[in-house]
Design a protein around this motif. Structure first.
Motif, PDB file in Angstrom:
ATOM      1  N   VAL A 145      -8.353   7.249  -1.493  1.00  0.00           N
ATOM      2  CA  VAL A 145      -7.108   7.954  -1.691  1.00  0.00           C
ATOM      3  C   VAL A 145      -7.176   9.344  -1.713  1.00  0.00           C
ATOM      4  CG1 VAL A 145      -5.281   8.118  -3.393  1.00  0.00           C
ATOM      5  CG2 VAL A 145      -6.375   5.730  -3.238  1.00  0.00           C
ATOM      6  N   GLY A 146      -6.188   9.927  -1.089  1.00  0.00           N
ATOM      7  CA  GLY A 146      -6.504  11.647  -1.142  1.00  0.00           C
ATOM      8  C   GLY A 146      -5.066  12.078  -1.572  1.00  0.00           C
ATOM      9  N   ILE A 147      -4.898  13.235  -2.071  1.00  0.00           N
ATOM     10  CA  ILE A 147      -3.525  13.938  -2.172  1.00  0.00           C
ATOM     11  C   ILE A 147      -3.790  15.356  -1.859  1.00  0.00           C
ATOM     12  CG2 ILE A 147      -2.968  12.688  -4.237  1.00  0.00           C
ATOM     13  CD1 ILE A 147      -4.095  14.889  -6.164  1.00  0.00           C
ATOM     14  N   ILE A 184      -3.589   7.006   1.846  1.00  0.00           N
ATOM     15  CA  ILE A 184      -4.593   5.690   1.505  1.00  0.00           C
ATOM     16  C   ILE A 184      -5.113   5.442   2.910  1.00  0.00           C
ATOM     17  CG2 ILE A 184      -4.891   3.592   0.459  1.00  0.00           C
ATOM     18  CD1 ILE A 184      -2.557   4.297  -1.389  1.00  0.00           C
ATOM     19  N   ILE A 185      -6.419   5.339   2.918  1.00  0.00           N
ATOM     20  CA  ILE A 185      -7.260   4.941   3.941  1.00  0.00           C
ATOM     21  C   ILE A 185      -7.651   3.516   3.669  1.00  0.00           C
ATOM     22  CG2 ILE A 185      -9.261   5.117   5.325  1.00  0.00           C
ATOM     23  CD1 ILE A 185      -9.122   8.014   5.252  1.00  0.00           C
ATOM     24  N   THR A 186      -7.381   2.492   4.546  1.00  0.00           N
ATOM     25  CA  THR A 186      -7.758   1.177   4.461  1.00  0.00           C
ATOM     26  C   THR A 186      -8.451   0.513   5.348  1.00  0.00           C
ATOM     27  OG1 THR A 186      -6.039   0.233   5.304  1.00  0.00           O
ATOM     28  CG2 THR A 186      -5.756   0.622   3.079  1.00  0.00           C
ATOM     29  N   ASN A 187      -9.433  -0.608   5.309  1.00  0.00           N
ATOM     30  CA  ASN A 187      -9.952  -1.103   6.429  1.00  0.00           C
ATOM     31  C   ASN A 187      -8.997  -1.874   7.416  1.00  0.00           C
ATOM     32  OD1 ASN A 187      -9.791  -3.517   4.890  1.00  0.00           O
ATOM     33  ND2 ASN A 187     -11.973  -3.529   4.479  1.00  0.00           N
ATOM     34  N   ILE A 191      -4.286   4.383   8.001  1.00  0.00           N
ATOM     35  CA  ILE A 191      -3.986   5.354   6.864  1.00  0.00           C
ATOM     36  C   ILE A 191      -2.483   5.067   6.599  1.00  0.00           C
ATOM     37  CG2 ILE A 191      -3.706   7.397   8.383  1.00  0.00           C
ATOM     38  CD1 ILE A 191      -4.815   8.998   6.047  1.00  0.00           C
ATOM     39  N   TYR A 192      -2.181   5.318   5.440  1.00  0.00           N
ATOM     40  CA  TYR A 192      -0.744   5.267   4.904  1.00  0.00           C
ATOM     41  C   TYR A 192      -0.476   6.667   4.085  1.00  0.00           C
ATOM     42  CZ  TYR A 192      -1.074   0.066   5.423  1.00  0.00           C
ATOM     43  OH  TYR A 192      -1.363  -1.217   5.920  1.00  0.00           O
ATOM     44  N   VAL A 193       0.685   7.316   4.598  1.00  0.00           N
ATOM     45  CA  VAL A 193       0.744   8.654   4.184  1.00  0.00           C
ATOM     46  C   VAL A 193       2.357   8.605   3.624  1.00  0.00           C
ATOM     47  CG1 VAL A 193       0.694  11.058   4.575  1.00  0.00           C
ATOM     48  CG2 VAL A 193      -0.784   9.502   5.953  1.00  0.00           C
ATOM     49  N   VAL A 194       2.546   8.866   2.423  1.00  0.00           N
ATOM     50  CA  VAL A 194       3.716   9.232   1.688  1.00  0.00           C
ATOM     51  C   VAL A 194       3.905  10.693   1.287  1.00  0.00           C
ATOM     52  CG1 VAL A 194       5.210   8.595  -0.183  1.00  0.00           C
ATOM     53  CG2 VAL A 194       3.851   6.715   0.802  1.00  0.00           C
ATOM     54  N   ARG A 195       5.179  11.110   1.274  1.00  0.00           N
ATOM     55  CA  ARG A 195       5.598  12.408   0.902  1.00  0.00           C
ATOM     56  C   ARG A 195       6.734  12.434   0.197  1.00  0.00           C
ATOM     57  NH1 ARG A 195       6.796  17.355   5.323  1.00  0.00           N
ATOM     58  NH2 ARG A 195       7.807  18.765   3.919  1.00  0.00           N
ATOM     59  N   THR A 196       6.711  13.206  -0.877  1.00  0.00           N
ATOM     60  CA  THR A 196       8.051  13.333  -1.771  1.00  0.00           C
ATOM     61  C   THR A 196       8.305  15.062  -1.794  1.00  0.00           C
ATOM     62  OG1 THR A 196       6.865  13.194  -3.759  1.00  0.00           O
ATOM     63  CG2 THR A 196       7.976  11.015  -2.907  1.00  0.00           C
ATOM     64  N   ILE A 240       0.856  -1.168   0.161  1.00  0.00           N
ATOM     65  CA  ILE A 240       0.048  -0.097  -0.155  1.00  0.00           C
ATOM     66  C   ILE A 240       0.892   1.316  -0.067  1.00  0.00           C
ATOM     67  CG2 ILE A 240      -1.864   1.357   1.045  1.00  0.00           C
ATOM     68  CD1 ILE A 240      -3.277  -1.228   1.152  1.00  0.00           C
ATOM     69  N   LEU A 241       2.058   1.342   0.782  1.00  0.00           N
ATOM     70  CA  LEU A 241       2.914   2.309   0.625  1.00  0.00           C
ATOM     71  C   LEU A 241       3.454   2.419  -0.649  1.00  0.00           C
ATOM     72  CD1 LEU A 241       4.558   1.994   4.130  1.00  0.00           C
ATOM     73  CD2 LEU A 241       3.300   4.122   3.311  1.00  0.00           C
ATOM     74  N   LYS A 242       3.799   1.234  -1.375  1.00  0.00           N
ATOM     75  CA  LYS A 242       4.304   1.420  -2.491  1.00  0.00           C
ATOM     76  C   LYS A 242       3.443   1.929  -3.742  1.00  0.00           C
ATOM     77  CE  LYS A 242       7.498  -2.490  -2.275  1.00  0.00           C
ATOM     78  NZ  LYS A 242       7.801  -3.747  -2.713  1.00  0.00           N
ATOM     79  N   LEU A 243       2.238   1.732  -3.378  1.00  0.00           N
ATOM     80  CA  LEU A 243       1.075   2.255  -4.289  1.00  0.00           C
ATOM     81  C   LEU A 243       0.951   3.798  -4.131  1.00  0.00           C
ATOM     82  CD1 LEU A 243      -1.214   1.665  -6.353  1.00  0.00           C
ATOM     83  CD2 LEU A 243      -2.803   1.528  -4.384  1.00  0.00           C
TER      84      LEU A 243
END
Length: 124
Positions: free
Chosen positions: A45-47, A34-37, A89-94, A13-16
């Motif tokens: 999915v949010g940006i 990305i929010i999951t159950n 929730i998974y949050v990625v920042r670049t 999910i983090l890779k996605l």
């Protein structure tokens, strides 16, 4: 609520989230949430946006009296699109070089995530 800083993107999910993040129009920083159950089924999915907002973002920013935080955060965007019971929730920042940066949710987003029942936060 458990908050976990991830050092390596081994979770699919983090890779996605990273893949989605790299395809968004460049901003100062790109964030994807990305929010999951509980079973890790993707619910939304949010940006982030430096030009758009949402009533939910304004509501939480006002609660903290931080009116400069009205532009849409990826976490709030994901919350506003979620139609099922969220669990994590998974949050990625670049950054502008495409390098992974710290994506720990701000206090406004932490409060919002807690208020909708998020139990686990994984962030870069």
């Amino acid at each position: 609520m458990e908050i976990v800083k991830v050092k390596e993107l081994t979770n699919p999910i983090l890779k996605l989230a990273l893949k989605i993040n790299m395809k968004t129009e460049f901003k100062r920083y790109n964030l994807t949430s990305i929010i999951t159950n509980k079973q890790d089924k993707i619910l939304s999915v949010g940006i982030n946006s430096y030009t758009k907002t949402h009533p939910l973002q304004a509501k939480f920013a006002e609660k903290f009296k931080n009116y400069s935080k009205i532009y849409l955060h990826s976490e709030i965007d994901a919350i506003s699109k979620c139609r099922s019971v969220p669990y994590r929730i998974y949050v990625v920042r670049t950054n502008k070089q495409g390098k992974i940066a710290s994506a720990k949710p701000c206090p406004i987003c932490e409060y919002a995530l807690d208020s909708v029942g998020i139990k686990e936060i994984f962030h870069t």
